[in-house]
Design an enzyme around this catalytic site. Structure first.
Site, PDB file in Angstrom:
ATOM      1  N   LYS A 175       0.848  -1.178   0.000  1.00 58.15           N
ATOM      2  CA  LYS A 175       0.000   0.000   0.000  1.00 58.15           C
ATOM      3  C   LYS A 175       0.887   1.232   0.000  1.00 58.15           C
ATOM      4  CE  LYS A 175      -1.166   1.886   3.961  1.00 58.15           C
ATOM      5  NZ  LYS A 175      -0.005   2.400   4.689  1.00 58.15           N
ATOM      6  N   HIS A 205      -0.775  -4.848   5.879  1.00 56.64           N
ATOM      7  CA  HIS A 205      -0.132  -5.705   6.892  1.00 56.64           C
ATOM      8  C   HIS A 205      -0.991  -5.885   8.146  1.00 56.64           C
ATOM      9  CE1 HIS A 205       1.297  -1.896   8.690  1.00 56.64           C
ATOM     10  NE2 HIS A 205       1.507  -2.575   9.786  1.00 56.64           N
ATOM     11  N   LYS A 209      -1.800  -9.405  11.165  1.00 58.56           N
ATOM     12  CA  LYS A 209      -1.639  -9.383  12.622  1.00 58.56           C
ATOM     13  C   LYS A 209      -2.517 -10.457  13.253  1.00 58.56           C
ATOM     14  CE  LYS A 209      -0.469  -4.470  12.879  1.00 58.56           C
ATOM     15  NZ  LYS A 209       0.791  -4.229  13.538  1.00 58.56           N
ATOM     16  N   GLU A 243      -0.773   6.381  17.153  1.00 60.45           N
ATOM     17  CA  GLU A 243       0.685   6.218  17.190  1.00 60.45           C
ATOM     18  C   GLU A 243       1.291   7.385  17.942  1.00 60.45           C
ATOM     19  OE1 GLU A 243       2.437   4.345  13.382  1.00 60.45           O
ATOM     20  OE2 GLU A 243       0.922   5.772  12.733  1.00 60.45           O
ATOM     21  N   ASP A 262      -3.332   7.182   4.349  1.00 55.03           N
ATOM     22  CA  ASP A 262      -2.295   6.298   4.874  1.00 55.03           C
ATOM     23  C   ASP A 262      -2.878   5.163   5.713  1.00 55.03           C
ATOM     24  OD1 ASP A 262       0.356   5.481   5.398  1.00 55.03           O
ATOM     25  OD2 ASP A 262       0.368   6.547   7.314  1.00 55.03           O
ATOM     26  N   HIS A 267      -5.987   0.123   6.569  1.00 56.47           N
ATOM     27  CA  HIS A 267      -6.012  -0.645   7.824  1.00 56.47           C
ATOM     28  C   HIS A 267      -7.365  -0.544   8.544  1.00 56.47           C
ATOM     29  CE1 HIS A 267      -1.881  -0.891   6.943  1.00 56.47           C
ATOM     30  NE2 HIS A 267      -1.444   0.165   7.609  1.00 56.47           N
ATOM     31  N   LYS A 365      -1.080  10.524  14.361  1.00 64.57           N
ATOM     32  CA  LYS A 365       0.339  10.479  14.749  1.00 64.57           C
ATOM     33  C   LYS A 365       0.524  11.414  15.945  1.00 64.57           C
ATOM     34  CE  LYS A 365       2.050   8.457  10.871  1.00 64.57           C
ATOM     35  NZ  LYS A 365       2.664   7.128  10.908  1.00 64.57           N
TER      36      LYS A 365
END
Ligand code: BG6
Length: 512
Positions: A175, A205, A209, A243, A262, A267, A365
């Site tokens: 991605k 990804h 998980k 994050e 992003d 996700h 973030k």
């Protein structure tokens, strides 16, 4: 009669035992952009971990391709360091020595015909010497702008062709899958022109998980949750991917993307899909992806975006006792950037199961800590006959799936406070992966690379899922285009407007 198996013979394994992890056919993994960050921190360590767990096939070959002017030895050092520093399992010299014998570096630019001819030759040599039988997966760990050039080179050399290679050829695309619906369609057309649909693996990804896959177990292996997993009992669902880090050295990419492209587009929408989808008839790739696709097609934005879609940008603040820069002071970010580093949105899932239940998604973030979780809040009990209790706060049962860190599940419910009064308070019951299982969870990339080599597409989003996700994000981006982001200080849980968004609905964000 002995059963046929494509797995290499191993006297310790019974190939019919489905509890044992499968081992792929002998093959090569080619990584474009092998000296980059993703490759050093995730891909090479994941390959090492697979080797350490004995899950790579005999003859496995790793071919690294990058522009950097490296000799084979320089690359061997970089790869060793990457594995030693970032692998999940203990670093063992003997495992590395064996793996490193099969690693090779090919230096070249993406438009360098000669370099691609050398790569094709290296593959043929491995075929002869290591018996990989024409099987190879190509990992595009490169900026999307370089995709067309690399794909054309693969086409020109015949590298992408199953027929010409006499084995299987697969491509792994990282991605972001495009920048919007239009560019993602162009990208897909480009990839599909060179590889067949069954040979394209789009990596998100988060699907690799362990805790994300546990969502499927939680929902479909138990009778406890599924009967109440609907609008009759669920009040709302919150998805948080927070994050504490900033954007690291990724200003160029991040500033042109922002938090929604992003993380939300991929996700978080994938987490939503797994949480909200119907039960698939099996867990094979087609059945699972079909259900995800259906639910993604039912996701809609509210009409009032002004109040239900908030974006923010971090300003200078304090995190873990240290002062950190604001986004526009980060290296490589334009001073007047209006890119969001935080996004929160309320979505609807327009199905009978979910009609009327708000799905709140947020990511950012430089928030106080790194945490990803899914919190399903249930409706309050219709009657709470507890005089000694303040019932305004009580009775919203909650199931929280902690994706990371402290992987596990928490169930919150009311319980009597010891004593003579009938006082009730919410308590939590916890399941922690680390306490219930002795095996460690594989890293997402470890799992996904293995699946690519095995040809199992279950955990890779289908083209149409990606497009459906852009259909949710495009109108959001359009709405935000001429609106400056709200601000939040680094170390805070996002802008105030995001709290107000929930407060208007009579709710608040869970504090993870
Ligand atoms: C990536 C995003 O996909 O996921 C990054 O591009 C983000 O911005 C990363 O930092 C987070 O991944 P994880 O696995 O650490 O939660």
């Amino acid at each position: 009669m002995r059963e046929q198996s494509s797995e290499p013979t191993n006297l310790l394994r019974d190939p019919r035992d489905r509890r044992l992890p499968r081992i792929p056919d002998p093959c090569a993994l080619v990584v474009f952009g092998v000296t980059g960050d993703l490759s050093r921190k995730k891909l090479i360590p994941a390959v090492y971990d697979l080797a350490n767990r004995g899950l790579l096939p005999p003859g496995f070959t790793l071919l690294g391709f990058a522009r950097r002017d490296f000799a084979n030895d320089d690359f061997a050092d970089l790869a060793r360091e990457a594995a030693a520093e970032h692998s999940r399992t203990p670093f063992r010299e003997e495992v590395w020595d064996r793996l490193s014998e099969s690693i090779q570096f090919i230096q070249g630019a993406f438009d360098d015909d000669d370099a691609f001819d050398r790569l094709a030759e290296a593959l043929q040599t491995s075929e002869r010497n290591s018996g990989i039988g024409g099987n190879a997966a190509f990992y595009l760990s490169i900026p999307p702008a370089a995709f067309p050039t690399v794909l054309k080179q693969m086409e020109r050399t015949g590298m992408a062709s199953n027929e010409q290679s006499g084995g299987w050829r697969r491509v792994v695309v990282e991605k972001p899958f495009g920048h919007d619906l239009k560019s993602s369609r162009e990208l897909n057309a480009l990839v599909d022109n060179v590889f067949g649909a069954d040979d394209v693996f789009r990596i998100d990804h988060y699907l690799g998980k362990e805790t994300v896959q546990n969502l499927l177990a939680l929902r479909f292996a138990n009778t406890l949750f599924e009967p109440i997993w609907n609008a009759n009992f669920v009040d709302s669902v919150q998805f948080t991917m927070a994050e504490d880090v900033g954007i690291g050295g990724r200003a160029a990419f991040y500033d042109s993307a922002g938090a929604a492209r992003d993380v939300l587009q991929n996700h978080l929408l994938q987490l939503l899909a797994l949480t909200a989808m119907e039960e698939p008839v099996s867990f094979d790739a087609s059945a699972l992806r079909t259900e995800k696709l259906k639910v993604l097609g039912a996701v809609s934005l509210p009409d009032d975006l002004e109040h239900n879609a908030i974006r923010g940008q971090y300003q200078q603040g304090w995190l873990a006792g240290a002062r950190v820069n604001g986004y526009t002071d980060e290296e490589g970010v334009p001073e007047d950037s209006t890119t969001e580093t935080y996004a929160a949105v309320r979505l609807n899932v327009e199905t009978r199961r979910w009609g009327g239940v708000p799905f709140y998604l947020r990511t950012g973030k430089r928030l106080p800590r790194r945490v990803t979780e899914i919190a399903v809040s249930f409706k309050k009990a219709p009657h709470l006959p507890f005089d000694a209790t303040d019932t305004t706060e009580l009775g919203h049962n909650q199931l929280v799936v902690r994706v990371q860190p402290d992987e596990g599940v928490t169930l919150r419910f009311g319980s009597k406070v010891p004593g003579s009064l009938m006082e009730v308070r919410d308590v939590s019951m916890d399941f922690l992966y680390g306490e219930s299982f002795t095996e460690g969870s594989p890293e997402a990339y470890e799992r996904l690379i293995l699946d690519v080599l095995l040809g199992d597409q279950s955990l890779f989003p289908r083209n149409a899922e990606v497009e459906n996700s852009w259909m949710v994000i495009d109108p959001l981006e359009e709405f935000w285009a001429d609106r400056p982001p709200e601000h939040y200080r680094a170390g805070e849980w996002g802008p105030k407007a995001a709290d107000e968004m929930l407060a208007r609905d009579g709710r608040r964000w869970r504090r993870p």
